[in-house]
Write an enzyme that holds these catalytic residues in place. Structure first.
Site, mmCIF file in Angstrom:
data_model
loop_
_atom_site.group_PDB
_atom_site.id
_atom_site.type_symbol
_atom_site.label_atom_id
_atom_site.label_comp_id
_atom_site.label_asym_id
_atom_site.label_seq_id
_atom_site.Cartn_x
_atom_site.Cartn_y
_atom_site.Cartn_z
ATOM 1 N N ARG A 1 11.026 -4.742 -12.530
ATOM 2 C CA ARG A 1 9.709 -4.252 -12.102
ATOM 3 C C ARG A 1 8.952 -5.391 -11.416
ATOM 4 O O ARG A 1 8.311 -5.199 -10.400
ATOM 5 C CB ARG A 1 8.891 -3.715 -13.297
ATOM 6 C CG ARG A 1 7.496 -3.356 -12.861
ATOM 7 C CD ARG A 1 6.585 -2.606 -13.843
ATOM 8 N NE ARG A 1 7.002 -2.545 -15.202
ATOM 9 C CZ ARG A 1 6.731 -3.490 -16.130
ATOM 10 N NH1 ARG A 1 6.021 -4.558 -15.811
ATOM 11 N NH2 ARG A 1 7.166 -3.361 -17.359
ATOM 12 N N TYR B 1 -7.475 8.559 6.184
ATOM 13 C CA TYR B 1 -6.290 9.291 5.738
ATOM 14 C C TYR B 1 -6.700 10.144 4.526
ATOM 15 O O TYR B 1 -7.368 9.646 3.605
ATOM 16 C CB TYR B 1 -5.198 8.284 5.354
ATOM 17 C CG TYR B 1 -3.982 8.912 4.730
ATOM 18 C CD1 TYR B 1 -3.124 9.688 5.492
ATOM 19 C CD2 TYR B 1 -3.701 8.736 3.376
ATOM 20 C CE1 TYR B 1 -2.015 10.277 4.915
ATOM 21 C CE2 TYR B 1 -2.582 9.315 2.804
ATOM 22 C CZ TYR B 1 -1.747 10.083 3.576
ATOM 23 O OH TYR B 1 -0.654 10.663 3.007
ATOM 24 N N ASP C 1 -6.153 -0.734 6.645
ATOM 25 C CA ASP C 1 -4.948 0.107 6.627
ATOM 26 C C ASP C 1 -4.363 0.061 8.036
ATOM 27 O O ASP C 1 -4.909 0.644 8.975
ATOM 28 C CB ASP C 1 -5.333 1.537 6.219
ATOM 29 C CG ASP C 1 -4.130 2.472 6.134
ATOM 30 O OD1 ASP C 1 -3.107 2.189 6.795
ATOM 31 O OD2 ASP C 1 -4.226 3.499 5.431
ATOM 32 N N LYS D 1 5.986 4.956 7.162
ATOM 33 C CA LYS D 1 5.802 5.419 8.528
ATOM 34 C C LYS D 1 6.593 4.543 9.516
ATOM 35 O O LYS D 1 7.812 4.554 9.477
ATOM 36 C CB LYS D 1 4.306 5.479 8.852
ATOM 37 C CG LYS D 1 3.455 6.117 7.723
ATOM 38 C CD LYS D 1 3.777 7.572 7.488
ATOM 39 C CE LYS D 1 3.169 8.145 6.206
ATOM 40 N NZ LYS D 1 1.742 7.931 6.011
#
Ligand SMILES: *Cc1c(COP(=O)(O)O)cnc(C)c1O
Length: 379
Positions: free
Chosen positions: A46, A98, A170, A195
């Protein structure tokens, strides 16, 4: 080193054990320790995984940042930034975010008494008026989604610096190929790696890139403590995708320009949003802070009802009706009912997300096939 070379090589070395040229998928949850605490830098996956480390180093090179952290989604990356705040703190964000970010801010973090202001970020005075002693974070998307407004990063940085705010951008729509917000004074760059960076619509991931050591320590602590960290297979897929980022972006941009120009001259279309047009209200800012204008384009159909808009959205053969963006394949999206459905209608329409608006993510197919398909869908 140039961007194109870094996209292929940064963070990657032949594997020390076998000489494998491509970074292996270290599919392990834990690592051997010679004696308690004595290990080779990796204890539990992790926290750290070598495939992810290679990817983080590559992303840091592409944003020219000192540090990068990869998350299991873009939302996981945004979540970590908001967790830097405490109850009573205030955030200033754009009013055409967004949809998922808006939802997280208003439905999740508002419950923890974090206060969000969604405002027009085009005017310095408007932003300054909204700032008080509780304001801690300035959250900016540019180009915005889906109306492709361009926010002046240099101006935002000036305000953030003056008032001691954390300035986060962003950068999903631009990708590091088109824009590097840290250069304009941002403290944190966030990506939905899902993306353009992944680029092949086959992985969900997020990332943060930053220079500040103190912020990095805090975010790395949240990253490991809260646990939205990606696995080695996804890290491998993105490392592989990144190797063609520069090639894909070039084609996204040239195809995007041709699609935007085609739409602009089409009689059934009322308005086209694309920052590459000289007539775009923020074209000069885009020219200043972006290398090119990208393949994200939105358009409003002239006098079209929701049914007519749906009919067009459903009649493509090469373009695919789907959420998301930035992959090699061209996508069509109906923001009002798909990506932006979680934003209340009045707020959504004020930001230009009307029922007859469609958003395109121009892929890297042959331009003639893309235009032909648009022609028949709009016929
Ligand atoms: C997709 C997207 C996100 C969220 O990223 P996920 O990887 O889907 O969690 C955030 N911001 C923008 C601009 C996006 O397009």
């Amino acid at each position: 080193m140039h961007f194109d070379t870094k996209a292929i090589h940064a963070g990657q070395h032949p594997d020390p054990t076998t000489g494998a040229v491509m970074t292996p998928i270290y599919q392990t949850s834990t690592y051997w320790q010679e004696s308690p605490g004595k290990h080779k830098g990796y204890a539990y996956a992790r926290g750290k995984n070598p495939t992810r480390t290679a990817l983080e180093n590559c992303l840091a090179a592409l944003e020219d940042s000192k540090h990068a952290l990869c998350f299991s989604s873009g939302m996981g990356a945004i979540d970590a930034i908001v967790k830097l705040l405490k109850p009573g703190d205030e955030v200033i964000a754009g009013n055409d975010l967004y949809g998922g970010t808006y939802r997280m801010f208003t439905k999740v973090f508002a419950q923890y008494q974090i206060v969000f202001h969604f405002i027009d970020l085009s005017d310095e005075q408007t932003i300054a008026k909204c700032i008080n002693s509780n304001t801690k974070l300035l959250w900016v998307e540019t180009p915005t989604n889906p109306t492709m407004q361009i926010v002046d990063l240099e101006m935002c940085s000036r305000i953030a610096q003056k008032h001691g705010l954390i300035f986060a951008v962003d950068n999903t729509f631009a990708s590091p190929y088109l824009q590097n917000p840290l250069k304009w004074g941002a403290h944190i760059v966030m990506h939905s790696v899902t993306k353009y960076l992944g680029g092949h619509s086959d992985v969900i991931m997020g990332a943060l890139c930053l220079n500040d050591d103190d912020l990095y320590q805090k975010l790395a602590f949240i990253h490991n403590s809260c646990g939205a960290t990606p696995g080695p297979m996804d890290s491998f897929l993105v490392l592989r995708g990144l190797k063609t980022l520069h090639l894909r972006m070039e084609r996204h941009c040239t195809n995007g320009r041709k699609v935007a120009e085609f739409l602009k001259s089409h009689p059934r279309i009322e308005k086209v949003y694309w920052p590459g047009f000289e007539s775009h209200p923020n074209h000069h800012i885009a020219q200043k802070q972006m290398r090119d204008f990208g393949g994200m384009i939105s358009f409003v159909l002239k006098n079209a009802s929701l049914e007519q808009t749906f009919k067009i959205a459903s009649s493509f053969n090469v373009w695919t009706l789907a959420e998301s963006l930035g992959g090699v394949e061209s996508l069509v999206n109906h923001p009002a009912t798909m990506t932006h459905a979680s934003i209340p209608k009045a707020e959504r329409e004020q930001a230009g997300v009307v029922d007859n608006l469609l958003r395109l993510s121009t892929g890297v197919e042959h331009i003639d096939d893309l235009i032909e398909d648009l022609k028949q869908a709009l016929a």
